[in-house]
Scaffold this active site. Structure first.
Site, PDB file in Angstrom:
ATOM      1  CG  HIS A 102      19.489  26.194   0.276  1.00 52.84           C
ATOM      2  ND1 HIS A 102      18.806  25.085   0.727  1.00 52.84           N
ATOM      3  CD2 HIS A 102      20.805  25.930   0.495  1.00 52.84           C
ATOM      4  CE1 HIS A 102      19.665  24.201   1.217  1.00 52.84           C
ATOM      5  NE2 HIS A 102      20.896  24.688   1.073  1.00 52.84           N
ATOM      6  CD  GLU A 103      23.751  27.899  -1.084  1.00 53.20           C
ATOM      7  OE1 GLU A 103      24.454  27.981  -0.066  1.00 53.20           O
ATOM      8  OE2 GLU A 103      23.453  26.799  -1.597  1.00 53.20           O
ATOM      9  CG  HIS A 106      23.335  27.287   4.125  1.00 53.71           C
ATOM     10  ND1 HIS A 106      23.000  26.400   5.128  1.00 53.71           N
ATOM     11  CD2 HIS A 106      23.156  26.609   2.956  1.00 53.71           C
ATOM     12  CE1 HIS A 106      22.624  25.254   4.590  1.00 53.71           C
ATOM     13  NE2 HIS A 106      22.715  25.354   3.275  1.00 53.71           N
ATOM     14  CG  HIS A 208      21.656  20.979   4.076  1.00 51.48           C
ATOM     15  ND1 HIS A 208      23.015  20.801   3.958  1.00 51.48           N
ATOM     16  CD2 HIS A 208      21.328  21.999   3.233  1.00 51.48           C
ATOM     17  CE1 HIS A 208      23.498  21.666   3.092  1.00 51.48           C
ATOM     18  NE2 HIS A 208      22.499  22.410   2.640  1.00 51.48           N
TER      19      HIS A 208
END
Length: 527
Positions: A102-103, A106, A208
């Protein structure tokens, strides 16, 4: 092209370095070194207890550090994992790995600080540039302001809440492949794009997918259950103009699939009210308050035993997030105090996996694929099996029983359980205690009578549609789910054990006087 771009960076940009606390910054000149050969992106990871870790429920955070000169692609990024949130327990390792991915996403592009740098398929900027070659700076966001070719503001009129309707404004990602994927997923040809999160603290809003609309998509703002990286997120990464996506690696997202425009563009209150009016299920939302005895259900993808996350709050929710006119088992007038436990989902209550706890210690989870979640044999009243080949199946409205010649035990917590299954000969087959039961029709009730661990276990399992679990398997093997049978075989055609007691029949009145009925409520456990 990447290596040529790296050469441009080395010639036209200096390298700035800082110490470990982010201070004492300076320029390294002329060139710090050759760099890392063959690398397109450098990702730095730390695990420090920073001030940001104490904001809200922050588990980790990330950002890009540097962009290349030619196409603005991020070439370095950093993530910090908050140490208190790190766990390597088998049930939680998947969550940790998902958090890291997830990071990374980003830092690669799904970020407020990078939206304004997105490019089209020909490499042209989607956002106009100023004389300095950069998009206009948004002072409030402290980020470059993107154009409406990337994110657009959309008005949702007649947004239903308790007591009336309001107008709701949403921010929608409108890049081409994202629009294509989101329309396909929800089966809504007029959908403007994919809604972005409008709540949360620093680093959550806009960065998100909206939790109410995309629940367990891994790029929503908080982890709740079974995170998946869907085609939608891959489409966004491709729409940056910097990457090509391998869609065969996408994970299926069951939440909201084919539910139409109404599900996406109207409030969850409108969805629940309209479904109740037609006397059909309000899934994926729900209205069962957590209470004893627990009434469990299955998540929409049948990956977990689950509960409705509808809870009572100490104060009334803000009017915009009040989603009920009435709630079963709740005193009239108290509806404003109730909402889903996930605030980012607009307090909309939905079915969510959970953990069994004893004395505030996690005993086991409810995700079907983890063997660690198997109940203790003495408490496995419904003969569940958790493992790689298991899915969640609904029970009927009757509690399961365990019978011996001297006792009858009923379990108060009921509703669903995890069982192994297989797809064979055009049918779905459910496996219970090594006995196979064939499903011939959706909603078919399969009566279970199995002697195990000294007890006769009595209950029933409801068959889901074959397509829910077997369609992809059959399609890959050139088969298909057979049509449901109009006449279901009688229960006698399935395996059925009986309880035989020496000296008298089970039904004799004198024996029943000695039967102790035990209601095993797992009273020490909390969800």
């Amino acid at each position: 092209m990447v290596r040529k771009t790296e050469k441009v960076i080395r010639l036209n940009r200096v390298c700035r370095t800082c110490n470990s606390s982010g201070m004492d910054c300076g320029i390294v000149s002329p060139y710090p070194g050759p760099g890392i050969e063959g690398a397109d992106f450098i990702f730095y990871v730390s695990a420090m207890e920073t001030e940001r870790c104490h904001k809200g429920l922050t588990v980790a955070y990330a950002a890009h550090c540097q962009q290349e000169a030619a196409l603005d692609r991020p070439i370095a990024g950093h993530a910090n994992l908050c140490p208190e949130s790190i766990s390597t327990k088998p049930q939680e390792l998947e969550i940790l790995l998902s958090t890291v991915k997830h990071e990374i996403l980003h830092a690669l592009g799904f970020s407020v600080s990078l939206f304004a740098f997105y490019r089209d398929a020909q490499g042209n900027p989607l956002t106009p540039r100023e004389d300095n070659g950069k998009p206009l700076l948004n002072e409030k966001l402290q980020a470059r302001q993107w154009s409406d070719q990337v994110i657009r503001t959309i008005l949702r009129p007649n947004w239903t809440i308790h007591g009336g309707v309001v107008n709701k404004t949403v921010q929608v990602m409108v890049t081409p492949k994202v629009v294509q994927e989101v329309r396909r997923h929800f089966n809504c040809s007029t959908l403007e794009g994919a809604e972005l999160e409008d709540q949360g603290e620093e680093g959550t809003a806009l960065t998100h997918w909206e939790k109410r609309v995309f629940e367990n998509e891994a790029m929503t703002g908080t982890h709740t259950q079974n995170p998946v990286y869907s085609r939608l997120t891959l489409a966004l990464m491709e729409d940056t103009g910097w990457y090509s996506a391998n869609y065969s690696m996408a994970q299926p997202l069951a939440w909201g699939r084919n539910l139409g425009c109404e599900f996406v563009t109207r409030s969850c209150k409108h969805w629940m009210d309209s479904k109740r009016a037609r006397n059909v299920t309000i899934h994926p939302f729900c209205d069962k308050v957590k209470r004893d005895p627990l009434e469990t259900e299955c998540t929409d993808d049948r990956s977990s035993v689950a509960l409705c996350n509808l809870v009572e709050y100490a104060q009334p929710l803000p009017p915009f997030y009040q989603n009920f006119d009435s709630i079963p088992h709740v005193v009239r007038g108290r509806e404003a105090y109730y909402g889903g436990s996930v605030s980012l989902a607009d307090f909309c209550p939905y079915i969510q996996e959970f953990t069994w706890r004893a004395k505030n210690i996690v005993v086991r989870g409810s995700h079907c694929t983890f063997p660690e979640n198997n109940p203790h044999p003495d408490k496995n009243f419904a003969l569940e099996v958790y493992g790689n080949n298991s899915k969640c199946f609904d029970h009927t409205n009757q509690m399961w029983e365990e019978r011996s010649c001297r006792q009858v035990r009923q379990w108060q917590h009921w509703g669903s359980g995890c069982y192994e299954y297989k797809c064979q000969s055009g049918r779905l087959h459910i496996i219970v205690a090594n006995h196979t039961y064939t499903c011939y029709s959706p909603l078919q009730e399969i009566s279970i009578r199995i002697h195990s661990n000294g007890w006769l276990h009595k209950g029933a399992i409801v068959c889901p549609p074959c397509e829910q679990l077997c369609q992809d398997y059959f399609k890959a093997n050139g088969e298909y789910c057979k049509q449901p049978l109009s006449k279901i075989p009688s229960s006698e055609s399935y395996h059925r054990d009986t309880l035989r007691c020496a000296g008298t029949s089970l039904g004799a009145g004198i024996l029943w006087l000695s039967i102790l009925i035990s209601l095993l409520a797992l009273s020490c456990d909390r969800v």
